[in-house]
Design an enzyme around this catalytic site. Structure first.
Site, short mmCIF file in Angstrom:
data_model
loop_
_atom_site.label_atom_id
_atom_site.label_comp_id
_atom_site.label_asym_id
_atom_site.label_seq_id
_atom_site.Cartn_x
_atom_site.Cartn_y
_atom_site.Cartn_z
N GLU A 165 -3.26 -11.83 14.79
CA GLU A 165 -2.83 -10.43 14.70
C GLU A 165 -3.94 -9.51 15.16
O GLU A 165 -3.69 -8.42 15.68
CB GLU A 165 -2.42 -10.11 13.26
CG GLU A 165 -1.67 -8.78 13.12
CD GLU A 165 -1.02 -8.62 11.75
OE1 GLU A 165 0.17 -8.95 11.62
OE2 GLU A 165 -1.71 -8.17 10.82
N LYS A 225 10.49 -4.94 13.82
CA LYS A 225 10.91 -4.24 12.59
C LYS A 225 11.94 -3.16 12.91
O LYS A 225 12.95 -3.01 12.22
CB LYS A 225 9.70 -3.61 11.90
CG LYS A 225 8.70 -4.58 11.31
CD LYS A 225 7.56 -3.79 10.68
CE LYS A 225 6.50 -4.68 10.08
NZ LYS A 225 5.39 -3.91 9.47
N GLU A 273 10.32 -5.93 3.29
CA GLU A 273 10.45 -7.22 2.64
C GLU A 273 9.98 -7.15 1.19
O GLU A 273 10.63 -7.67 0.27
CB GLU A 273 9.65 -8.29 3.39
CG GLU A 273 10.13 -8.57 4.80
CD GLU A 273 9.50 -7.67 5.84
OE1 GLU A 273 9.61 -8.00 7.03
OE2 GLU A 273 8.90 -6.65 5.48
N LYS A 321 0.83 -1.20 0.00
CA LYS A 321 0.00 0.00 0.00
C LYS A 321 0.87 1.26 0.00
O LYS A 321 0.65 2.18 -0.78
CB LYS A 321 -0.93 0.00 1.21
CG LYS A 321 -1.89 1.19 1.23
CD LYS A 321 -2.64 1.34 2.55
CE LYS A 321 -3.55 0.20 2.83
NZ LYS A 321 -4.38 0.44 4.05
N HIS A 340 -2.59 -38.25 10.77
CA HIS A 340 -1.36 -39.02 10.94
C HIS A 340 -0.24 -38.17 11.52
O HIS A 340 0.94 -38.53 11.43
CB HIS A 340 -0.94 -39.62 9.60
CG HIS A 340 -1.87 -40.69 9.11
ND1 HIS A 340 -1.65 -42.02 9.33
CD2 HIS A 340 -3.05 -40.60 8.45
CE1 HIS A 340 -2.64 -42.72 8.81
NE2 HIS A 340 -3.50 -41.89 8.26
N GLY A 359 -4.63 -4.90 6.34
CA GLY A 359 -3.97 -5.86 5.47
C GLY A 359 -4.58 -7.24 5.52
O GLY A 359 -4.79 -7.89 4.49
N ARG A 360 -4.88 -7.72 6.72
CA ARG A 360 -5.41 -9.08 6.85
C ARG A 360 -6.88 -9.18 6.45
O ARG A 360 -7.46 -10.27 6.48
CB ARG A 360 -5.20 -9.58 8.27
CG ARG A 360 -5.78 -8.70 9.36
CD ARG A 360 -5.21 -9.08 10.72
NE ARG A 360 -5.65 -8.21 11.80
CZ ARG A 360 -5.07 -7.05 12.11
NH1 ARG A 360 -4.04 -6.61 11.39
NH2 ARG A 360 -5.52 -6.32 13.12
#
Length: 563
Positions: free
Chosen positions: A373, A528, A221, A215, A404, A287-288
């Protein structure tokens, strides 16, 4: 701070006390086996239908009284009023003084003019961006958009992290059978160079289009990976003779092979991307909660506008159900309240999500960000400390793989773990093994697990099988392990939209009871900041000397062993 009323302390309400007393009674006297035996209507009373999805809450540790008490608690903390405030665009994100309007991302165009927030016609603006994305996607899908050498696009690379990656990856995997143009997508998120190296391996730069999703266009990153991919792109195009490396041809190549999801047009242009090919979203979209915004651009290219529109309609239908259904019949609210019930009245802090559908293999990872979050907090939305436990550790894997791996702990461990089992009646890939329908075999496992968890197996039942007496305790299943079953007709775009919105609103319900601002994420910031301070210490002795003893020792180990 936004002018939102202070949260009601749920723990100080009579409704909380009533639930605590009720929980104590159930813990002493309730078993699922007896509850089913004594009430033939239990399943009917605790089953709900919402369009493509069917919900069975009957295998939860609740009785008729529990539902009413949970609804009472919801009303005591003014859940309905806060829900309506969110839908209306009030600034319920208090620490950032923002509206929370992911629901506006999926409102129909006919709602334009009805939801003006902070002077913005939210629905009209959303559809303006949607229309631009749809037009762009059609150009790529049809082959009209071509790379610098005149070849059509066959591969996408989407670069983002967090909400700019987890949602698109999950949906891309979930809807793979609907990809119809031969365009695939690879998603790069981790700053670890191995991620980009593996995702770029084998790609033809001449037929690859890169989407940079940030954005602000400043995410460390994402921009690091974007620069790395740009260098790869230009190197490959030059090696192939598609460009000669001149400034003009490099600029042209970037414009034809890179687009952006961002609102920072200045930085987009500085990177070399044509701002006309930048698609934005707004600060009222976390964001999420953004997979149904421009963040989903890669999905529109791969699956097409029609599929994405069906996806949005699924979100919207569940939004309207949550808003308009009374609490006692509102399965969305009840699932959120059940999570509160287990966290605060049973002391259960872990929650498994177990999709019996391989296409949903990234859904638990997506929910980890959405839920943890949002509600992994110890401060309420007015800055005061929380007054009860908050948040859950969400995790899971698709069945039958999980059976399993970790189901042993769910069945017989000392930790009781509520679990949501998700499956679909129909599959896009039917198969038979001799006379056996393989999908039915798969669904038999889905049904068997919730049955085993609910009702278990007694010592007498184990003994009747001829088991040696000393071995009987190891083969006893206590049962009374709570599960919710979500059974859909088919994993369509519409159903997937409903499923995502379901957990968005479950998260909202929990956050409201706990008094949390579920829409900020300050907890990710400190790491960060420290990373920026620590990184120079790999080569700078002065920066190294400023570190704590443990960090300093680890960096020294790095220096000694880096090749």
């Amino acid at each position: 701070m936004a002018t939102i009323p202070a949260p009601i302390d749920a723990t100080q309400t009579p409704e909380w006390k009533a639930l605590a007393d009720h929980a104590a009674d159930l813990k002493a006297n309730f078993t699922l086996k007896e509850a089913f035996a004594s009430d033939p209507e239990r399943v009917a009373k605790l089953s709900f239908d919402m369009d493509d999805l069917h919900f069975d809450l009957s295998k939860n540790l609740i009785d008729d009284k529990t539902v009413g008490l949970l609804a009472d608690l919801a009303r005591a903390v003014k859940l309905e009023e806060r829900r309506d405030a969110m839908y209306a665009g009030e600034h319920i994100n208090t620490t950032e003084d923002r509206a929370v309007l992911h629901t506006a991302l999926r409102r129909p165009a006919s709602d334009a003019g009805k939801f003006i927030v902070d002077g913005q016609d939210t629905v009209a603006d959303v559809h303006e961006v949607l229309d631009r994305m749809y037009a762009f996607a059609e150009r790529v899908r049809s082959g009209e958009w071509k790379g610098v050498s005149g070849k059509k696009i066959e591969h996408l690379v989407s670069i983002g992290i967090g909400g700019s990656d987890l949602g698109p990856v999950m949906v891309y995997e979930a809807l793979k059978p609907m990809a119809d143009t031969g365009i695939d997508c690879r998603y790069i998120s981790n700053i670890d160079p191995n991620d980009a190296a593996e995702k770029l391996y084998g790609l033809d730069a001449e037929t690859t289009l890169v989407i940079v999703v940030s954005k602000t266009f400043t995410t460390l990153e994402t921009l690091t990976n974007a620069r790395e991919v740009k260098a790869w792109m230009l190197e490959q195009l030059t090696a192939a003779g598609a460009i000669d490396g001149s400034k003009a041809q490099v600029a042209d190549a970037i414009k034809k092979h890179f687009v952006a999801v961002s609102t920072n047009l200045e930085l987009v242009a500085e990177f070399g991307i044509d701002p006309a090919n930048a698609f934005g979203f707004w600060n009222w979209v976390g964001g999420r909660y953004s997979v149904d915004s421009a963040v989903g651009l890669s999905l529109i290219v791969v699956f097409g506008p029609k599929v994405f529109q069906q996806f949005l309609e699924g979100f919207h239908d569940l939004d309207m159900y949550f808003q308009n259904t009374p609490l006692e019949q509102n399965v969305v609210a009840l699932m959120g309240l059940l999570n509160v019930w287990y966290v605060n009245f049973y002391g259960l802090g872990s929650h498994a999500v177990l999709p019996y559908n391989q296409y949903l293999h990234r859904f638990p990872a997506y929910l980890q960000q959405l839920t943890m979050e949002s509600n992994g907090k110890s401060t309420r939305w007015d800055g005061t400390d929380v007054t009860c436990g908050t948040g859950e550790v969400f995790w899971g894997e698709p069945g039958t793989n999980g059976q399993h791996a970790f189901y042993q702990l769910i069945h017989q461990g000392t930790n009781v773990i509520p679990a949501d089992f998700i499956a679909f009646v129909n599959t896009p890939n039917p198969a038979v093994d001799g006379d056996q329908d393989v999908h039915e075999l798969f669904l038999g496992n889905f049904l068997a697990q919730t049955k085993a968890l609910a009702f278990g197996k007694t010592a007498d039942e184990v003994r009747a099988e001829g088991t040696a007496e000393w071995m009987i305790p190891a083969r006893v299943f206590e049962g009374n392990r709570p599960t919710t079953s979500v059974f859909g007709v088919e994993l369509t775009p519409h159903a997937l939209g409903e499923l995502i919105a379901l957990y968005e609103h479950i998260t909202f319900v929990e956050g409201t009871v706990w008094g949390l601002d579920s829409y900020d994420q300050w907890g990710v910031e400190l790491g960060k900041q420290l990373a920026k301070q620590i990184t120079p210490a790999f080569h700078d002795d002065e920066a190294l000397s400023a570190q704590d003893a443990s960090t300093k020792a680890l960096i020294e180990y790095y220096r000694a062993h880096r090749k």
